[in-house]
Structure formats: structure tokens, C-alpha cells
Enzyme design. Structure first.
Site, mmCIF file in Angstrom:
data_model
loop_
_atom_site.group_PDB
_atom_site.id
_atom_site.type_symbol
_atom_site.label_atom_id
_atom_site.label_comp_id
_atom_site.label_asym_id
_atom_site.label_seq_id
_atom_site.Cartn_x
_atom_site.Cartn_y
_atom_site.Cartn_z
ATOM 1 N N TYR A 54 46.177 -37.525 -33.350
ATOM 2 C CA TYR A 54 47.603 -37.599 -33.692
ATOM 3 C C TYR A 54 47.766 -37.533 -35.213
ATOM 4 O O TYR A 54 47.051 -38.217 -35.940
ATOM 5 C CB TYR A 54 48.218 -38.895 -33.163
ATOM 6 C CG TYR A 54 49.049 -38.675 -31.924
ATOM 7 C CD1 TYR A 54 50.072 -37.730 -31.926
ATOM 8 C CD2 TYR A 54 48.826 -39.405 -30.761
ATOM 9 C CE1 TYR A 54 50.836 -37.507 -30.796
ATOM 10 C CE2 TYR A 54 49.591 -39.181 -29.625
ATOM 11 C CZ TYR A 54 50.598 -38.241 -29.649
ATOM 12 O OH TYR A 54 51.357 -38.015 -28.538
ATOM 13 N N GLU A 56 51.216 -37.241 -36.979
ATOM 14 C CA GLU A 56 52.619 -37.143 -37.403
ATOM 15 C C GLU A 56 52.741 -37.276 -38.919
ATOM 16 O O GLU A 56 52.085 -38.132 -39.527
ATOM 17 C CB GLU A 56 53.470 -38.242 -36.762
ATOM 18 C CG GLU A 56 53.948 -37.892 -35.383
ATOM 19 C CD GLU A 56 53.068 -38.484 -34.323
ATOM 20 O OE1 GLU A 56 51.847 -38.643 -34.600
ATOM 21 O OE2 GLU A 56 53.575 -38.783 -33.234
ATOM 22 N N ASP A 201 64.190 -13.951 -38.655
ATOM 23 C CA ASP A 201 63.232 -14.322 -37.608
ATOM 24 C C ASP A 201 62.300 -13.128 -37.449
ATOM 25 O O ASP A 201 62.608 -12.165 -36.754
ATOM 26 C CB ASP A 201 63.995 -14.629 -36.314
ATOM 27 C CG ASP A 201 63.065 -14.856 -35.136
ATOM 28 O OD1 ASP A 201 61.848 -14.652 -35.279
ATOM 29 O OD2 ASP A 201 63.570 -15.238 -34.062
ATOM 30 N N THR A 228 56.779 -16.437 -35.109
ATOM 31 C CA THR A 228 55.681 -16.919 -34.286
ATOM 32 C C THR A 228 54.404 -16.464 -34.969
ATOM 33 O O THR A 228 54.435 -15.618 -35.873
ATOM 34 C CB THR A 228 55.730 -16.333 -32.865
ATOM 35 O OG1 THR A 228 55.826 -14.918 -32.961
ATOM 36 C CG2 THR A 228 56.912 -16.874 -32.082
ATOM 37 N N LYS A 231 52.024 -12.838 -32.361
ATOM 38 C CA LYS A 231 52.385 -11.465 -31.989
ATOM 39 C C LYS A 231 51.589 -10.506 -32.885
ATOM 40 O O LYS A 231 50.372 -10.505 -32.817
ATOM 41 C CB LYS A 231 53.904 -11.289 -32.089
ATOM 42 C CG LYS A 231 54.672 -12.186 -31.089
ATOM 43 C CD LYS A 231 56.153 -11.890 -31.092
ATOM 44 C CE LYS A 231 56.904 -12.653 -30.017
ATOM 45 N NZ LYS A 231 57.385 -13.960 -30.450
ATOM 46 N N ARG A 237 49.103 -19.083 -30.274
ATOM 47 C CA ARG A 237 50.521 -19.250 -29.972
ATOM 48 C C ARG A 237 51.064 -20.372 -30.844
ATOM 49 O O ARG A 237 50.479 -21.451 -30.921
ATOM 50 C CB ARG A 237 50.717 -19.599 -28.500
ATOM 51 C CG ARG A 237 50.169 -18.553 -27.571
ATOM 52 C CD ARG A 237 50.726 -18.691 -26.191
ATOM 53 N NE ARG A 237 52.017 -18.077 -26.116
ATOM 54 C CZ ARG A 237 52.228 -16.763 -25.903
ATOM 55 N NH1 ARG A 237 51.218 -15.940 -25.727
ATOM 56 N NH2 ARG A 237 53.444 -16.283 -25.835
#
Ligand code: DSN
Length: 421
Positions: A54, A56, A201, A228, A231, A237
Site C-alpha cells: 500500500y 497512498e 485526451d 492511457t 494503447k 493498462r
């Protein structure tokens, strides 16, 4: 490359499905323009014990201890992203493109504020304000379109008129089904006139921008780029937000965490860093240029055959075909037919499509994945001839079966990175 030995023994059902997918990817032609093949190194970086951690917060400012190594990978991902895109600030934590866009909207707008984006049937994306998304309950989305679907030219006069009338907070560029280059400078001038932020975008063309085969919106003064990473950019991903403005950078960071997401997925951030490292290598430029050459060749071959392409060609990695006009078949029928011969692409709305999203008039295809496999212009000729043959022989099951075998034999000549079966 992962051996999958433990998986094979412990969970044969999942292993069998994985093995099937590996074969499918090797034996078929992948033309979905948003898909690609990652390298073995990216694959290794995304499947390991970083999953257990973790983290954060951001490097140097976390809410949990034990961050010696997570900080190293996140800093490297950030630095490489900045270098690739000429950004001053990068947030590499968005889990995907949609969260990157949502976090950006909330960073820049209050509920009720307006976004001016591309009409969805002209190439815009769900997260650019499709009525089925929750976003439309919070923000208002207004539209610009292509002025001429024969050339793909955007109607900048209409964009300016709508902007003056609606006073958007954000003018949004970036598309998932638009084959042409955009005039970012014109959009920036309109945004400046109405005091709007400019957001691009760039999910579909991020790899082309990184490889110098498409224009970088930052070079025309855009405020924010979201993307993203899986692609054309050919990473794991995931999503990312970048800006050149340090104050906007702070807003983006707060909006991603704690505003929207919880713990970052650190193994995916490690894999992003590896993919960005690959994109900084000189070969990536050749790959990006070849994607565009392949798409142009494919478009030319289809047009030679009499097929009707939206905008009559392409400047980037994708082409859109109006199947009803070209072959008297809806997009779904063509998608299914091509699946039968091992060629994967997707049905898609064409501009102002009279049909429905689940049964549209067109198909969308692109060249990133096949370019990663090493295919060149002559191979595009071959692929187009396979697709045209499938259309011609669609009523003849034995011809379709024989064509599938031919496609498979052709594909096996091109190794898929990261997959050994
Ligand atoms: N699903 C992606 C695409 O195929 O374009 C966009 O999010």
C-alpha cells in the site's frame, strides 16, 4: 517472460484460459486500434510483489511506511513520462483513462460547469460526456463536430460559436475514433478567448506523440494531457495526467488522491516506468512512424477497392469504414465475419450514424499491434486482401475456413513480444 509454472499446477482452469488467450493473440490479427502487445520486461514488471504494497500518497509523502522501493519506481515513472512528453508534471497513479479524465474534470470544475468536447458519433469518448455516464449528472457537456466528414476537418467556427455561448470551463480535444490530426493551436486560441482550460485526451495517439509521429498538444500551449498507457504507448493498462503548469499539477495530484482514488497500483506504475523507458529508445520513433505508414497503406488499399472510409483516409493509426455503404453489411456482421477468419476489430458508429451503438454502420481498425509484431506496408496489402476475400466469400463456409488457416499461417511468421507458447 513469466513461466506460469505455479499457475499451471495450482489453477488449471485459469491457466487453460490464459493459454487459449496466448494462442489467440499469436494466431490472429489484432486490429483493434486501442490494443497492443507489451514486452516481456513490461509483463514482468506488472506481475510481482509490488502488488503487496500500500502506498497512498506520493513519493516522499506517503501514509504508510516501507516505501523505499515504491518511491524509486514512481519517481522513475514520473521522470520518464515528463521527458517523453515534455511535461513539467506527471501523475502516474490513475488506474485507467476514465479515472484520469474524471480526476481532471473534478480538479478544474465545479458541479454544473461545462465541457466542450467532440460529438460522440464523430469520434468522442464515453468519458467526454456520453449520457450513460454519471459524469453527465454532474457536469454539462456541449459539442463540436467535423465540418466535413469527407475530409475530417473540424468545424472550428462552430466550436468558437458554442464556446462563446456556453462559456465552457474546459475545451477538450482527443478522440477514440477520429483518423485525422487536430489543429490544437486553433482550439487553444478559442479557449483563451473564453477563458477555458485546454485538455487533450491523447489516449489513442500517446505513442505517436511520444515517438514524434503526431503533434504534441503541449507545443500549442495545451494545459492538460490525459492518456492511457496501454494503447499506442505500449505499456501496462493504466492512465496518466500531465501538465506544464506547477499549480495545475498540484490540483491534479489532489484530485487523483485523495480526491478520487485510494492506493496506487504500484506494480502497474513499475510497468509504466519500464514502458516509458522503452518509448525513450530511438527504435520507438521507427515504430511510431511505421504505425502511420501502415495505416495509410491500409486505407489506400481499401479505397482502391471502392470501400468508403470516413474522412477518406487517415493521418494516424486508425481507419473507419462505413460498411453499409461499402459492402451493404452492418458493422456487427463484418466484425463477426472477420472474427471467423482470425481478424479482430470492432464495430463502430460512423458520424451521425442512423443506426444504434450496438448495431452501427461501421467498423474501426488500426495498426499499432500489428506494427509491434513487425508488419510493414506489403503485409498491409496482404491483410486487406484477406478482409476483402472474407467479404466476397462470406456465404461459402469452406472458403472462410480455408481463409482462416491462411491467416493463421501468415500470423505465425510474426512473433508476439511477451508470449511464448
Ligand atoms: N476502449 C477504448 C477504445 O477502444 O478506444 C477507449 O477507452
Amino acid at each position: 517472460m513469466p513461466s506460469f509454472d505455479a499457475l499451471r499446477i495450482q489453477d488449471p482452469d485459469i491457466f487453460a484460459a490464459l493459454q487459449g488467450e496466448m494462442l489467440r493473440q499469436r494466431e490472429g490479427v489484432e486490429l483493434i486500434p486501442s490494443e497492443n502487445y507489451i514486452s516481456a520486461a513490461v509483463m514482468e514488471a506488472m506481475g510481482n510483489c509490488f502488488n503487496n504494497k500500500y502506498s497512498e500518497g506520493y513519493p516522499g509523502k506517503r501514509y504508510y511506511g516501507g516505501q523505499q522501493y515504491t518511491d524509486v519506481v514512481e519517481r522513475l515513472a514520473i521522470e520518464r513520462a515528463k521527458q517523453l512528453f515534455g511535461a513539467g508534471h506527471a501523475n502516474v497513479q490513475p488506474h485507467a483513462g476514465a479515472p484520469a479524465n474524471v480526476a481532471t474534470y473534478f480538479a478544474l470544475m465545479e458541479p454544473g460547469d461545462t465541457v466542450l468536447g467532440m460529438d460522440l458519433s464523430h469520434g468522442g469518448h464515453l468519458t467526454h460526456g456520453h449520457p450513460v455516464t454519471y459524469l453527465t449528472k454532474i457536469f454539462k457537456f456541449v459539442r463540436y463536430k467535423m465540418k466535413d466528414t469527407e475530409t475530417g476537418a473540424i468545424d472550428y467556427d462552430e466550436m468558437r460559436e458554442v464556446a462563446l455561448r456556453e462559456k465552457p470551463k474546459i475545451i477538450l480535444a482527443g478522440y477514440s475514433a477520429y483518423p485525422r490530426q487536430v489543429d490544437f493551436a486553433k482550439m487553444k486560441a478559442i479557449a483563451d478567448e473564453v477563458g477555458a482550460y485546454t485538455m487533450a485526451d491523447m489516449a489513442h495517439v500517446a505513442g505517436l506523440i511520444a515517438g514524434g509521429a503526431a503533434r504534441n498538444p503541449f507545443d500549442d500551449g495545451f494545459d492538460i494531457i490525459t492518456t492511457t498507457t496501454h494503447k499506442t504507448l505500449r505499456g501496462p493498462r493504466g492512465g496518466m495526467i500531465m501538465t506544464r503548469d506547477p499549480e495545475l499539477g498540484k490540483k491534479m495530484d489532489k484530485s487523483v488522491f485523495p480526491g478520487f482514488q485510494g492506493g496506487p497500483i504500484m506494480q502497474m506504475i513499475a510497468a509504466k516506468a519500464v514502458a516509458f523507458g522503452e518509448a525513450l529508445e530511438p527504435e520507438f520513433k521507427d515504430y511510431a512512424a511505421q504505425i502511420v505508414k501502415n495505416a495509410k497503406r491500409m486505407a489506400a488499399k481499401f479505397m482502391e477497392s471502392g470501400a468508403k472510409l470516413v474522412t477518406n483516409g487517415t493521418d494516424n493509426h486508425l481507419l473507419m469504414i462505413d460498411c453499409v455503404t461499402s459492402w451493404g453489411l452492418p458493422g456487427q456482421a463484418v466484425e463477426t465475419l472477420f472474427d471467423e477468419v482470425g481478424i479482430t476489430l470492432n464495430k463502430n458508429m460512423i458520424p451521425d450514424d442512423p443506426r444504434k451503438p450496438m448495431d452501427p454502420s461501421g467498423i474501426r481498425m488500426g495498426t499499432p499491434a500489428i506494427t509491434t509484431r513487425g508488419m510493414k506496408e506489403d503485409d498491409m496489402d496482404r491483410l486487406v486482401s484477406y478482409m476483402l476475400k472474407a467479404i466476397e466469400k462470406r456465404e461459402d463456409p469452406s472458403a472462410i475456413k480455408a481463409l482462416h488457416e491462411e491467416v493463421k499461417a501468415f500470423c505465425l511468421q510474426f512473433p508476439v513480444p511477451g508470449i511464448a507458447v
